[in-house]
Design an enzyme around this catalytic site. Sequence first.
Site, mmCIF file in Angstrom:
data_model
loop_
_atom_site.group_PDB
_atom_site.id
_atom_site.type_symbol
_atom_site.label_atom_id
_atom_site.label_comp_id
_atom_site.label_asym_id
_atom_site.label_seq_id
_atom_site.Cartn_x
_atom_site.Cartn_y
_atom_site.Cartn_z
ATOM 1 N N CYS A 100 -9.720 -12.811 18.243
ATOM 2 C CA CYS A 100 -10.313 -11.615 18.814
ATOM 3 C C CYS A 100 -11.658 -11.381 18.128
ATOM 4 O O CYS A 100 -11.737 -11.401 16.903
ATOM 5 C CB CYS A 100 -9.430 -10.396 18.550
ATOM 6 S SG CYS A 100 -7.730 -10.670 19.024
ATOM 7 N N ASP A 150 -12.045 -0.416 12.699
ATOM 8 C CA ASP A 150 -12.314 -0.432 11.250
ATOM 9 C C ASP A 150 -13.770 -0.810 10.969
ATOM 10 O O ASP A 150 -14.438 -1.412 11.808
ATOM 11 C CB ASP A 150 -11.381 -1.437 10.569
ATOM 12 C CG ASP A 150 -9.925 -0.971 10.608
ATOM 13 O OD1 ASP A 150 -9.692 0.258 10.657
ATOM 14 O OD2 ASP A 150 -9.028 -1.833 10.593
ATOM 15 N N LYS A 170 -3.368 4.871 7.119
ATOM 16 C CA LYS A 170 -3.620 5.392 8.460
ATOM 17 C C LYS A 170 -3.594 6.919 8.462
ATOM 18 O O LYS A 170 -2.640 7.519 8.005
ATOM 19 C CB LYS A 170 -2.584 4.832 9.418
ATOM 20 C CG LYS A 170 -2.660 3.313 9.519
ATOM 21 C CD LYS A 170 -1.480 2.741 10.276
ATOM 22 C CE LYS A 170 -1.530 1.230 10.323
ATOM 23 N NZ LYS A 170 -1.097 0.616 9.040
ATOM 24 N N CYS A 194 -11.598 -8.598 15.497
ATOM 25 C CA CYS A 194 -10.495 -8.657 14.525
ATOM 26 C C CYS A 194 -10.819 -7.902 13.238
ATOM 27 O O CYS A 194 -11.899 -8.025 12.678
ATOM 28 C CB CYS A 194 -10.192 -10.110 14.177
ATOM 29 S SG CYS A 194 -8.859 -10.253 12.968
ATOM 30 N N ARG A 235 -9.321 -8.471 10.495
ATOM 31 C CA ARG A 235 -9.261 -9.428 9.386
ATOM 32 C C ARG A 235 -10.146 -10.630 9.681
ATOM 33 O O ARG A 235 -9.771 -11.775 9.477
ATOM 34 C CB ARG A 235 -7.814 -9.855 9.107
ATOM 35 C CG ARG A 235 -6.942 -8.707 8.676
ATOM 36 C CD ARG A 235 -5.770 -9.087 7.789
ATOM 37 N NE ARG A 235 -4.975 -7.885 7.562
ATOM 38 C CZ ARG A 235 -3.861 -7.585 8.247
ATOM 39 N NH1 ARG A 235 -3.372 -8.423 9.144
ATOM 40 N NH2 ARG A 235 -3.225 -6.450 7.996
ATOM 41 N N ARG A 279 6.828 0.216 2.278
ATOM 42 C CA ARG A 279 6.504 -0.848 3.226
ATOM 43 C C ARG A 279 5.546 -1.846 2.600
ATOM 44 O O ARG A 279 4.708 -1.468 1.779
ATOM 45 C CB ARG A 279 5.773 -0.277 4.449
ATOM 46 C CG ARG A 279 6.628 0.396 5.447
ATOM 47 C CD ARG A 279 5.852 1.452 6.225
ATOM 48 N NE ARG A 279 5.647 2.640 5.416
ATOM 49 C CZ ARG A 279 4.864 3.656 5.749
ATOM 50 N NH1 ARG A 279 4.179 3.629 6.855
ATOM 51 N NH2 ARG A 279 4.751 4.698 4.958
ATOM 52 N N CYS A 336 -4.585 -17.855 14.495
ATOM 53 C CA CYS A 336 -4.225 -17.163 15.736
ATOM 54 C C CYS A 336 -4.487 -18.138 16.871
ATOM 55 O O CYS A 336 -5.288 -19.054 16.729
ATOM 56 C CB CYS A 336 -5.089 -15.927 15.951
ATOM 57 S SG CYS A 336 -4.964 -14.753 14.608
ATOM 58 N N ASP A 351 -7.743 4.124 10.205
ATOM 59 C CA ASP A 351 -7.253 3.450 8.993
ATOM 60 C C ASP A 351 -8.357 3.637 7.957
ATOM 61 O O ASP A 351 -9.455 3.098 8.099
ATOM 62 C CB ASP A 351 -6.955 1.973 9.281
ATOM 63 C CG ASP A 351 -5.804 1.448 8.426
ATOM 64 O OD1 ASP A 351 -5.544 2.043 7.357
ATOM 65 O OD2 ASP A 351 -5.181 0.442 8.812
ATOM 66 N N ARG A 395 0.835 -1.199 0.000
ATOM 67 C CA ARG A 395 0.000 0.000 0.000
ATOM 68 C C ARG A 395 0.868 1.248 0.000
ATOM 69 O O ARG A 395 0.713 2.126 -0.826
ATOM 70 C CB ARG A 395 -0.907 -0.010 1.235
ATOM 71 C CG ARG A 395 -1.609 1.316 1.480
ATOM 72 C CD ARG A 395 -2.766 1.169 2.430
ATOM 73 N NE ARG A 395 -3.716 0.198 1.921
ATOM 74 C CZ ARG A 395 -4.507 -0.556 2.682
ATOM 75 N NH1 ARG A 395 -4.467 -0.436 3.988
ATOM 76 N NH2 ARG A 395 -5.332 -1.409 2.139
ATOM 77 N N TYR A 396 1.760 1.344 0.979
ATOM 78 C CA TYR A 396 2.673 2.479 1.034
ATOM 79 C C TYR A 396 3.882 2.153 0.167
ATOM 80 O O TYR A 396 4.243 0.985 0.008
ATOM 81 C CB TYR A 396 3.136 2.721 2.469
ATOM 82 C CG TYR A 396 2.019 2.959 3.462
ATOM 83 C CD1 TYR A 396 1.362 4.189 3.504
ATOM 84 C CD2 TYR A 396 1.615 1.978 4.361
ATOM 85 C CE1 TYR A 396 0.354 4.422 4.429
ATOM 86 C CE2 TYR A 396 0.608 2.202 5.281
ATOM 87 C CZ TYR A 396 -0.019 3.433 5.312
ATOM 88 O OH TYR A 396 -1.003 3.662 6.222
#
Length: 459
Positions: free
Chosen positions: A159, A323, A367, A162, A164, A146, A155, A360, A142-143
């Site tokens: 969570c 998000d 962000k 989450c 994702r 990075r 995981c 984000d 995206r950037y």
Amino acid sequence: MEQHIQPVVAELTEEQSSEPPSTMRAVQSPSSCPTENETPLCKKLSQWNDWRWQIRNRIRSLDQLAQYVPSLSARHELQKVIEKYPMAITPYYASVIQRADMSDPVFRMSVPNIQEVFDPPCLTDDPLEEHQDMPVPGLVHRYRDRALLIATTMCSMYCRHCTRKRIAGTRETAISARRMRQVQEYLFNHPEITDVIISGGDPLTMSDSAIEAMLSTLRSVPSVQVIRIGTRVPVVLPMRITDELVNMLKKYHPLWINTHFNHPQELTEEARAACAKLADAGIPLGNQTVLLRGVNDDPQVIERLCRGLIRTRVRPYYIYQCDLVRGVEHFRTSVRKGIEIMEYLRGRVSGIAIPTFVVDAPHGGGKIPVLPTYVVSMSPTHTVLRNYEGLLVSYPEPGVDSEPAAGSAKAEPGVWELASGKADVILPAHTQRMNRREKIGARRSSAVQAEATGYLFDA
Ligand SMILES: *Cc1c(COP(=O)(O)O)cnc(C)c1O
Ligand code: SF4
């Protein structure tokens, strides 16, 4: 309520008779495991500190959950929730629960809620449009400099908030060797990428050798300078941070780790020991918190969390606005809550304990930092700023050669007077700082007197 989580906790108090961790001590019951390591339950639980045992013994079904939460209701609906968004709770993380209901932050982040199927139209599976920024499956570019690697879909704990949710836990699988070669090739062809973030899922649920293979592949690309790992393992599975893991990781410096503590309750002795091991290996630690309704949408909770983190050598890095992910509506807070928290922290808490609040952006905008407004006004010659106390101050721009305004207010200064250089400061009355200054001022003038009369250096 506390007894609901006893089955996993009982062993702790038997096994670690030397010094049971304080969070566990809070929920221990002397009668729960009567004959040390004798009963099958206790025998099994004696492997508590083995991370693989923790993973094998995660709470994954409603039947298992019901052993800890006897009052579990709406099971039919909950079953639908976990079919869509899998559940997994490590016995360790379950033991951090203090009350077996949604008022407990750890419970709320780990136990499914029927509200997860609520589906307002502004929420989507992939609001950050990561999928559309993947030149190679698994690599989000995206950037410019990075890239983020989705190394696994697994995981140890899923969570409920989450970001994702579309990926995490739907299957538990790691990136294939073939895909990893494609990633490597892409990085070779894009030397502008100097920082690779290994994310998921949780990359530290992979075996040491799988992690090492990935790290050495990334290190084989000379343009990759920094490697980061995003992991929740120190929070939900701290026993995963073994000496072997840490000794392997430190061969791949500069390596940074960002973890994900959301509430001070998660900063247990075990979690702090895991962070200490990583920090001792020279790995700079950051923390990314998500603002979650009913968990940490409270300035004082965030303050306690951030203070606890810096004591643990973890630098609060980001605090995220939730998000727009399908299934997390019940966790969302308003943006203004985040601004309120930032307003509260500045001036009250050490600067190293203050994270950056970011939204984000939907549509893959990345962000965006959000702050309270500190720039009050501007003119060609002056910028008017405010501080956390409400002090308004004029900052003269370079090259302005008008007479500086002497002292504070002459006649009724307002913001315009500050912006035009006719006044330089408007002070709030009776702040602690000003009271302290008055005392210092008084002491100083008596000291000057003392010096003049020769008493200052007398014993
Ligand atoms: C968050 C993120 C990064 C890293 O952003 P930093 O501000 O450098 O921490 C990189 N790529 C993607 C896709 C991200 O979501
Ligand atoms: S650890 Fe990270 S990726 Fe895994 S469920 Fe939690 S937020 Fe999602």
